[in-house]
Design an enzyme around this catalytic site. Sequence first.
Site, short mmCIF file in Angstrom:
data_model
loop_
_atom_site.label_atom_id
_atom_site.label_comp_id
_atom_site.label_asym_id
_atom_site.label_seq_id
_atom_site.Cartn_x
_atom_site.Cartn_y
_atom_site.Cartn_z
N LYS A 181 20.27 -2.09 -21.76
CA LYS A 181 19.19 -1.16 -21.32
C LYS A 181 18.19 -2.74 -22.16
CE LYS A 181 18.21 2.96 -19.75
NZ LYS A 181 16.51 2.64 -20.18
N SER A 219 18.20 0.93 -25.80
CA SER A 219 18.50 1.56 -26.21
C SER A 219 19.59 2.22 -27.55
CB SER A 219 19.51 2.23 -24.97
OG SER A 219 19.78 3.59 -25.52
N THR A 278 0.84 -1.32 -0.18
CA THR A 278 0.00 -0.38 -0.14
C THR A 278 0.81 1.21 0.21
OG1 THR A 278 0.12 0.20 1.91
CG2 THR A 278 -1.62 -1.05 1.86
N HIS A 279 0.44 2.61 -0.77
CA HIS A 279 1.38 3.32 -0.73
C HIS A 279 2.69 3.31 -1.61
CE1 HIS A 279 -1.08 5.57 2.28
NE2 HIS A 279 -1.17 4.42 2.72
N ASN A 329 14.32 -1.85 -21.99
CA ASN A 329 13.45 -1.17 -21.52
C ASN A 329 11.61 -2.04 -21.92
OD1 ASN A 329 14.97 0.85 -21.35
ND2 ASN A 329 15.21 1.44 -23.31
#
Length: 462
Positions: free
Chosen positions: A282, A276, A154-155, A284
């Site tokens: 990377k 990338s 949560t949060h 992604n």
Amino acid sequence: MKLWGGRFETGPSEVFERFSGSLHFDRKLIGADIRGSQAFARALENVGILTAEERATLVSAFDELLRESSIAAFYDGATDEDVHTLVIRKLKEKTGGLADKIHTGRSRNEQVSLDVRLWLRGEIDSCRSLLVDFLEELLRLARTYETAVIPGYTHLRRAQPVLWGHYCLAYFEMFSRDLERLEQARARVNLLPLGSGALAGSGFPFDREAIAKDLDFAGITRNSMDVSGDRDFVLDFMYAASTTMLHLSRLCEDWILYSSEEFGWMELGDGVTSGSSLMPQKKNPDSLELIRGKCGRVWGDFNSLYVTMKGLPMTYNRDMQEDKEPLFDCAYQLAGCLEMILGVTATVKLHAAVPAAAAEESWAVATDLAEALAKAGTPFHQAHKIAGRLVLESLNSGKKPADWTAEELVKFAPEFRPEMVKLMQPTEGMKSRQVVGGTAPVRVSEALAAAEASLLGYRNTV
Ligand code: ARG
């Protein structure tokens, strides 16, 4: 050729024709327009406007048009106002004066409603079937990692340990409701508007129920003015699509996070990620980002028609032509996103040890400890405080839950019982969450079996 013009002294200006023409997008409806017109030809025969022979000529000319329309050249040089005009012009080229009878007692206002309903019904069916495939994937993922434990958040802070299957089933619930919404939208789409005329009802005694049967509709609309002025059935679908996209977007957000280096729980397949142009390392999650991005676009589609309809006087207004491009886009994007998420789920991998360690190392078990104290007689408010102090002490001294021994625990607070030390294992406290809808392993395995049974039901109706 125009379907109107007698009362005008001059034709439309070039700018007005260009501005108001819809053929470049409503040509998508050509299959529906032709199918609807074939049924209408049969209805015209039934009210004595066409002979059986004329009807047969028109129906087979429509068949030819349908075949020809699958080739792009069919539209070469077409400057017709809309798809309905194009179809009648082409029909005239094939059948001459006989084509002049096809629009007897029919208005484009009802025709466009009919075409959109026929087209949309097919789109909803494809989306339903993709959504059911996706529901199946969620269950497969739940089964594949049946004993995996993750911290629930949560949060976006670790909250309590849950089974991975419980998490998958949460999405199963959301997407099952989306399926229901699609089905509800389909039921409102699946009614025959033909016979409504421009707004007042046709002046010819059509057997509307028979036409509905001919076109496989579940029933007929009840009020001709409503038909002419209504686009709720489009909005219903777009709302269902928007909520499905909302759920997809949230799932994508989760998986973008979970597959990041920071979380490291998930591995996305090479086939659904990209690199990338500059940073060689990377990988992604573009597929997930694009689904999340397209959610905004679909909401825009929905909102655009919602606002367009607001304040329109009864009944048909040309503003309503603005329904099509957002609708087409919305349906196209929804199907595309469902197809893409299926590609992601097919290749995603969970590194189950990582979330399990996250659940163990954090204090996600603190609630289990507080609840165990409460069960042993400590008032919950006190128990909460004791567990909170234990967490603070551990953070200050760099202790993980598993570092605590039974003796230390009892020494820390006499309310603790030695056997409570086993609650330092996230899998232990989880067992107590046996309430229906909870994450206790017995409940999750029941829920999984129930979901698999529902899926069979969905399969049978798709
Ligand atoms: N292109 C129009 C639409 O999409 C079809 C109906 C036209 N009717 C009319 N009265 N101009 O709404």
